[in-house]
Scaffold this motif. Structure first.
Motif, mmCIF file in Angstrom:
data_model
loop_
_atom_site.group_PDB
_atom_site.id
_atom_site.type_symbol
_atom_site.label_atom_id
_atom_site.label_comp_id
_atom_site.label_asym_id
_atom_site.label_seq_id
_atom_site.Cartn_x
_atom_site.Cartn_y
_atom_site.Cartn_z
ATOM 1 N N ALA A 37 40.619 33.223 33.461
ATOM 2 C CA ALA A 37 41.626 34.283 33.500
ATOM 3 C C ALA A 37 40.968 35.655 33.607
ATOM 4 N N ALA A 38 39.865 35.864 32.902
ATOM 5 C CA ALA A 38 39.170 37.156 32.964
ATOM 6 C C ALA A 38 38.729 37.452 34.393
ATOM 7 N N THR A 39 38.252 36.447 35.094
ATOM 8 C CA THR A 39 37.848 36.625 36.496
ATOM 9 C C THR A 39 39.042 37.057 37.343
ATOM 10 N N LEU A 40 40.170 36.376 37.158
ATOM 11 C CA LEU A 40 41.372 36.728 37.931
ATOM 12 C C LEU A 40 41.883 38.123 37.590
ATOM 13 N N LEU A 41 41.647 38.533 36.360
ATOM 14 C CA LEU A 41 42.089 39.858 35.913
ATOM 15 C C LEU A 41 41.080 40.957 36.264
ATOM 16 N N GLY A 42 39.954 40.572 36.867
ATOM 17 C CA GLY A 42 38.949 41.546 37.273
ATOM 18 C C GLY A 42 38.077 42.041 36.132
ATOM 19 N N LYS A 43 37.988 41.254 35.067
ATOM 20 C CA LYS A 43 37.163 41.644 33.924
ATOM 21 C C LYS A 43 35.776 41.036 34.070
ATOM 22 N N ALA A 44 34.774 41.762 33.604
ATOM 23 C CA ALA A 44 33.396 41.273 33.649
ATOM 24 C C ALA A 44 32.644 41.774 32.430
ATOM 25 N N GLY A 45 31.519 41.141 32.151
ATOM 26 C CA GLY A 45 30.654 41.585 31.061
ATOM 27 C C GLY A 45 31.339 41.568 29.716
#
Length: 107
Positions: A37-45
């Motif tokens: 989900a973080a990847t789909l939401l554009g979150k990283a690190g």
């Protein structure tokens, strides 16, 4: 001990082992789900790591998977991520299978 006692203890031990496996599998699934989900939401690190912790924490709101599903649905809707309810549920099921397999293999 009698044979009956041996069977009873074996059944109780299997039940406890299965319950522990299921708990670990759900915890690992939630981590994998949070990363997806973080990847789909554009979150990283660090943002992605923090989001994973939020997903894991959301599972303690109630019994079952609906609390985790609602968290993802709400976050995806707020961010404009176009994932259907069915796609989210399929991913939850697939990642539970993956998590269970990894635990059984000792990873």
């Amino acid at each position: 001990m009698t044979t009956f006692d041996d069977r009873k203890n074996t059944a109780e031990n299997k039940f406890a082992h299965d319950a522990e496996l299921l708990f670990k599998a759900h915890a690992r699934r939630n981590k994998l789900l949070g990363l997806w989900a973080a990847t789909l939401l554009g979150k990283a690190g660090a943002d992605a790591d923090a989001y994973v912790k939020e997903v894991i924490a959301s599972d303690f709101e109630e019994s079952g998977d609906e609390d985790v599903f609602r968290k993802l649905r709400k976050d995806f809707d707020a961010a404009g991520v176009a994932e259907s309810d069915d796609a989210i549920r399929r991913q939850m099921q697939a990642l539970l299978g993956q998590a269970t397999s990894e635990i059984q293999q000792g990873r």
